[in-house]
Design an enzyme around this catalytic site. Structure first.
Site, PDB file in Angstrom:
ATOM      1  N   CYS A 188     -10.552  -8.424   9.466  1.00 44.03           N
ATOM      2  CA  CYS A 188      -9.201  -8.631   8.919  1.00 44.03           C
ATOM      3  C   CYS A 188      -8.651  -7.237   8.640  1.00 44.03           C
ATOM      4  O   CYS A 188      -8.574  -6.806   7.497  1.00 44.03           O
ATOM      5  CB  CYS A 188      -9.259  -9.462   7.651  1.00 44.03           C
ATOM      6  SG  CYS A 188     -10.280 -10.944   7.795  1.00 44.03           S
ATOM      7  N   PRO A 209      -3.740  -3.561   6.774  1.00 45.63           N
ATOM      8  CA  PRO A 209      -2.960  -2.511   7.434  1.00 45.63           C
ATOM      9  C   PRO A 209      -3.765  -1.309   7.923  1.00 45.63           C
ATOM     10  O   PRO A 209      -3.187  -0.346   8.404  1.00 45.63           O
ATOM     11  CB  PRO A 209      -1.973  -2.086   6.344  1.00 45.63           C
ATOM     12  CG  PRO A 209      -2.720  -2.317   5.066  1.00 45.63           C
ATOM     13  CD  PRO A 209      -3.582  -3.531   5.313  1.00 45.63           C
ATOM     14  N   ASP A 251     -13.089  -7.917   4.978  1.00 41.70           N
ATOM     15  CA  ASP A 251     -12.171  -7.682   3.851  1.00 41.70           C
ATOM     16  C   ASP A 251     -11.175  -8.837   3.914  1.00 41.70           C
ATOM     17  O   ASP A 251     -10.067  -8.687   4.419  1.00 41.70           O
ATOM     18  CB  ASP A 251     -11.510  -6.319   4.040  1.00 41.70           C
ATOM     19  CG  ASP A 251     -10.543  -5.995   2.930  1.00 41.70           C
ATOM     20  OD1 ASP A 251     -10.750  -6.466   1.800  1.00 41.70           O
ATOM     21  OD2 ASP A 251      -9.555  -5.277   3.198  1.00 41.70           O
ATOM     22  N   CYS A 267     -10.288  -8.768  -3.226  1.00 42.42           N
ATOM     23  CA  CYS A 267      -9.720  -8.175  -4.441  1.00 42.42           C
ATOM     24  C   CYS A 267      -9.344  -9.330  -5.381  1.00 42.42           C
ATOM     25  O   CYS A 267      -8.392  -9.244  -6.134  1.00 42.42           O
ATOM     26  CB  CYS A 267      -8.548  -7.256  -4.138  1.00 42.42           C
ATOM     27  SG  CYS A 267      -7.228  -8.023  -3.219  1.00 42.42           S
TER      28      CYS A 267
END
Lengths: 286, 170
Positions: free
Chosen positions: A99, A102, A167, A218
């Protein structure tokens, strides 16, 4: 907030500090820290990350410097710098960044690999792929190949990977979003947790026998963290690996449910010096 | 003059080699050089094999630049690759360097040193005082004769990253 209390953490509002990470592959002979300090930035070494610095003072944006444009450093939150450093022996390996957009961690992987081996970087959203390509271009990454593909379809590539960074998309946390409690419901958390399990299951399919997975979110919600790892250990033939990094050992009993004892190898990072974060390293059970 | 920087048809090798020649650099590209849409990439053996086996990739290996509206725009990586060998380069001071990466032209006062051609119409790399390439421009006034004002027109600079991020449609 009561959920966090049940996990042993007393809620406190936090203001995360901006952080940067030096791209060693691009700075031979250049003292980036000294140059940024000459521009008026005050930097402080992040004590748990080798190449990371907190930006303690700045008179203008840390992203508006020639050094940034030259790819000498990336702007990357301190806890987010941890996952890529947990892999062993990255150089020359075939790595999946499932993933990727950015692209902060993709660049970090390339840096740790010294532009050797191959990074296959996936993301499903085309607009985010542009941001990823921009990062790779700015930081002069040479060992990545980018596909617009859902991480849940990674096996379509027909490649087995030595290292896999997950992630995964997650619910985030209040430290990075002041309206987080207003905007998120437990249904969002459950929806993300289901998606994350699908990604974990696909990663297990494309992992080489001796491979490593690093799973990170996160999110502070156990459904997206410890409960998913407990599920992966019990259903995907994976095991957790001890890691030595910043953060607390994860609890193995959550909301009355007893988890596999190896879940304690995961690290839960409560907001404070950093945003909220969760990280875990997995290998195949032998 | 800018038109002469145009990519020549479909010949990507020629496009890149003629771009490098503008700065007095001779580059030879090997078989691992590929074109994807209007963008050019250099792939090592492993990436090339992967790209061949799994189609549909969007970015791979070392990005060298793109053709847009018939003009070639180099990547910062390509500029880095040719900097050491380039004959035409100017070194600019800090203020001129920052203005240049913000898309501005270069004033005579901002130039600290000139290497190679000083002639109007020539292309030159633009370097900061650390010798880092910030982009390139076209000399608009003979550098020996001009006393002040704009002398190098900005053609392409590394600040494009920031401008792209601020305008997501581009």
């Amino acid at each position: 907030m009561n959920r966090y209390k049940m996990l042993g953490w007393k809620f406190k509002p936090v203001a995360p500090k901006q952080a940067i990470r030096v791209n060693v592959m691009n700075v031979e002979g250049v003292n980036v820290v000294e140059r940024l300090e000459r521009l008026g930035f005050k930097l402080e070494k992040i004590h748990f990350i080798e190449r990371g610095y907190w930006v303690k003072r700045s008179s203008f944006s840390i992203g508006a410097t020639i050094e940034y444009l030259l790819g000498y450093y990336s702007i990357q939150e301190a806890a987010a710098q941890i996952p890529a450093t947990l892999f062993t022996d990255l150089k020359g390996k075939t790595v999946l960044d499932a993933c990727a957009a950015p692209g902060g961690k993709t660049v970090q992987l390339a840096d740790l690999m010294d532009n050797t081996g191959v990074i296959v970087a996936l993301d499903v959203k085309s607009r985010r792929l542009n941001a990823l390509a921009n990062q790779l271009e700015r930081c002069r990454v040479k060992n990545a190949i980018v596909y617009g593909l859902d991480a849940r379809e990674a096996s379509k590539l027909g490649v087995k990977f030595d290292r896999i960074l997950l992630d995964v998309p997650c619910s985030g946390n209040f430290a990075m979003d002041k309206d987080w409690f207003k905007r998120r419901t437990i249904d969002d958390v459950h929806r993300n947790a289901r998606l994350q399990r699908q990604i974990l299951a696909e990663a297990a399919k494309v992992l080489k026998t001796s491979g490593e997975i690093v799973y990170a979110t996160c999110s502070l919600e156990p459904e997206e963290d410890e409960l998913n790892i407990d599920w992966a250990v019990k259903n995907l033939g994976l095991k957790t690996v001890e890691i030595n990094c910043y953060g607390e050992e994860s609890p193995t009993e959550i909301f009355g449910k007893r988890l596999d004892s190896s879940v304690r190898n995961c690290r839960r990072i409560w907001p404070g010096e950093t945003q909220g974060f969760f990280v875990c390293k997995l290998e195949r059970q032998r | 003059m800018f038109a002469s920087l145009k990519g020549k048809g479909e010949n990507m090798v020629e496009t890149l080699e003629s771009f490098a020649k503008f700065f007095g650099v001779k580059i030879s590209l090997n078989k691992n050089f590929v074109r994807k849409g209007n963008r050019y990439f250099l792939l090592d053996e492993r990436l090339r094999a992967l790209a061949k086996e799994i189609s549909g990739w969007q970015f791979a290996g070392a990005y060298l630049g793109k053709n847009k509206n018939g003009k070639f725009y180099p990547s910062s990586l390509l500029l880095f690759m040719i900097t050491d060998q380039a004959e035409n380069k100017i070194i600019v001071d800090d203020k001129a360097a920052w203005l240049f990466v913000c898309g501005r032209d270069i004033f005579k006062e901002g130039i600290m040193r000139v290497y190679g051609s000083k002639t109007r119409g020539a292309y030159t790399l633009v370097l900061n005082k650390h010798g880092e390439c910030l982009g390139f421009g076209r000399i608009t006034e003979n550098l020996d004769e001009a006393k002040e004002g704009v002398v190098v027109e900005n053609v392409s600079d590394i600040g494009d990253f920031l401008r792209r991020e601020r305008t997501p449609k581009q």
